[in-house]
Design a protein around this motif. Sequence first.
Motif, short mmCIF file in Angstrom:
data_model
loop_
_atom_site.label_atom_id
_atom_site.label_comp_id
_atom_site.label_asym_id
_atom_site.label_seq_id
_atom_site.Cartn_x
_atom_site.Cartn_y
_atom_site.Cartn_z
N VAL A 1 -3.25 -0.35 23.18
CA VAL A 1 -3.94 -0.56 21.85
C VAL A 1 -3.22 0.92 21.23
CG1 VAL A 1 -5.69 -0.26 20.31
CG2 VAL A 1 -5.66 -1.79 22.22
N LEU A 2 -3.57 2.05 21.86
CA LEU A 2 -3.11 3.28 21.23
C LEU A 2 -1.49 3.32 21.07
CD1 LEU A 2 -5.37 6.02 23.40
CD2 LEU A 2 -5.40 5.23 20.80
N LEU A 3 -0.75 2.91 22.02
CA LEU A 3 0.72 2.87 21.81
C LEU A 3 1.08 1.86 20.73
CD1 LEU A 3 3.30 3.54 22.83
CD2 LEU A 3 3.14 1.29 24.37
N ALA A 4 0.37 0.70 20.57
CA ALA A 4 0.55 -0.23 19.28
C ALA A 4 0.53 0.57 18.08
CB ALA A 4 -0.09 -1.38 19.69
N LEU A 5 -0.66 1.34 17.97
CA LEU A 5 -1.07 1.80 16.71
C LEU A 5 0.09 3.04 16.42
CD1 LEU A 5 -5.08 2.24 17.11
CD2 LEU A 5 -3.71 0.89 15.54
N ILE A 6 0.39 3.88 17.31
CA ILE A 6 1.14 4.71 17.37
C ILE A 6 2.42 4.26 16.73
CG2 ILE A 6 2.50 6.62 18.60
CD1 ILE A 6 0.19 7.26 20.06
N THR A 7 2.86 3.17 17.21
CA THR A 7 4.42 2.49 16.93
C THR A 7 4.18 1.89 15.74
OG1 THR A 7 4.52 1.76 19.32
CG2 THR A 7 5.77 0.72 17.84
N ALA A 8 3.26 1.76 15.18
CA ALA A 8 3.05 0.93 13.84
C ALA A 8 3.10 2.13 12.67
CB ALA A 8 1.59 0.24 13.80
N ILE A 9 2.97 3.66 12.99
CA ILE A 9 2.84 4.61 11.92
C ILE A 9 3.92 4.76 11.21
CG2 ILE A 9 2.57 7.26 11.88
CD1 ILE A 9 0.73 7.16 14.18
N PRO A 10 5.26 4.82 11.83
CA PRO A 10 6.43 4.87 10.84
C PRO A 10 6.54 3.95 9.90
CG PRO A 10 7.16 5.42 13.28
CD PRO A 10 5.58 4.58 13.29
N GLY A 11 6.36 2.63 10.17
CA GLY A 11 6.36 1.49 9.33
C GLY A 11 5.18 1.57 8.23
N VAL A 12 3.95 1.91 8.71
CA VAL A 12 2.99 2.42 7.94
C VAL A 12 3.37 3.37 6.46
CG1 VAL A 12 0.68 3.12 7.48
CG2 VAL A 12 1.22 1.34 9.16
N LEU A 13 3.92 4.51 7.28
CA LEU A 13 4.23 5.63 6.36
C LEU A 13 5.24 5.31 5.61
CD1 LEU A 13 4.20 8.71 9.14
CD2 LEU A 13 2.43 8.12 7.08
N ILE A 14 6.37 4.60 5.67
CA ILE A 14 7.31 3.97 5.05
C ILE A 14 6.80 3.33 3.86
CG2 ILE A 14 9.34 2.66 4.75
CD1 ILE A 14 10.34 3.72 7.72
N THR A 15 6.07 2.33 4.23
CA THR A 15 5.34 1.38 3.20
C THR A 15 4.57 2.31 2.37
OG1 THR A 15 5.16 -0.32 4.72
CG2 THR A 15 3.82 -0.56 2.95
N LEU A 16 3.89 3.19 2.94
CA LEU A 16 2.85 3.90 1.69
C LEU A 16 4.12 4.83 0.70
CD1 LEU A 16 0.02 5.39 4.06
CD2 LEU A 16 -0.04 3.87 2.06
N TYR A 17 5.06 5.57 1.28
CA TYR A 17 5.80 6.18 0.74
C TYR A 17 6.58 5.32 -0.33
CZ TYR A 17 10.33 8.52 -0.69
OH TYR A 17 11.11 9.13 -1.31
N LYS A 18 6.86 4.10 0.08
CA LYS A 18 7.56 3.19 -1.13
C LYS A 18 6.54 2.83 -2.20
CE LYS A 18 11.24 1.19 1.54
NZ LYS A 18 11.80 0.15 2.45
N MET A 19 5.09 2.64 -1.90
CA MET A 19 4.40 2.17 -2.84
C MET A 19 4.15 3.47 -3.56
SD MET A 19 1.78 0.00 -0.39
CE MET A 19 0.30 0.34 -1.49
N LEU A 20 3.98 4.39 -3.22
CA LEU A 20 3.64 5.83 -3.92
C LEU A 20 4.76 5.97 -4.86
CD1 LEU A 20 1.98 8.07 -1.53
CD2 LEU A 20 0.76 7.08 -3.46
N ARG A 21 6.33 5.84 -4.31
CA ARG A 21 7.32 6.20 -5.28
C ARG A 21 7.36 5.06 -6.34
NH1 ARG A 21 12.81 5.37 -2.06
NH2 ARG A 21 12.12 3.22 -2.63
N ASN A 22 7.04 4.00 -6.23
CA ASN A 22 7.00 2.93 -7.15
C ASN A 22 5.90 3.19 -8.12
OD1 ASN A 22 9.47 1.56 -6.09
ND2 ASN A 22 7.98 0.32 -5.12
#
Length: 177
Positions: A152-173
């Motif tokens: 579960v921890l590995l899955a969460l850590i792996t998801a972090i880059p995708g979440v950060l990129i999505t948040l960055y795009k949302m904030l930029r937009n």
Amino acid sequence: METGLVVFAFLPGESLIIFASTLAAITGSALDIRILIPVFFFAALIGDTVNYEIGRNLHHLSFFRRVIPEAKLEKARSYFKKHGGKTVMFGRFIPLIRTFIPLISGTARMEYKKFCLYNFLGVLIWVTFGSCLGYFFGQLDFVQQHFSLIFVLLALITAIPGVLITLYKMLRNNVSA
């Protein structure tokens, strides 16, 4: 699928290798590391080669010629002529980036034999390292006793880059709106 189909860049290839190799150590006969390593190796090698070929043939599409100016393609060709081997080999270790390097290599017309050699070496090192790491961890008592939590921890850590990129795009937009 992570590299071969380009659109699946979000798939965590190294996590899958480490996870499956850890399971191979824990389960013993259910998953055999001697089978997993060649499967991972050829899957990554074939995926990168397909991705390279996609890139090599993009110039046939009219929208591609409109989107990417010839000057940018020339810069990419120059870069890959000088640094292509290192980029292909070491780019294999960078999540998300690894998906696009073969595509750009093909688009930049990197010499196919050079691409194949460095891709082979990069995939070999990447798969061997990830598989051995997972198999080693799978033999530890702590990992065997807490595998579900670790997964579960590995899955969460792996998801972090995708979440950060999505948040960055949302904030930029939101900022540009």
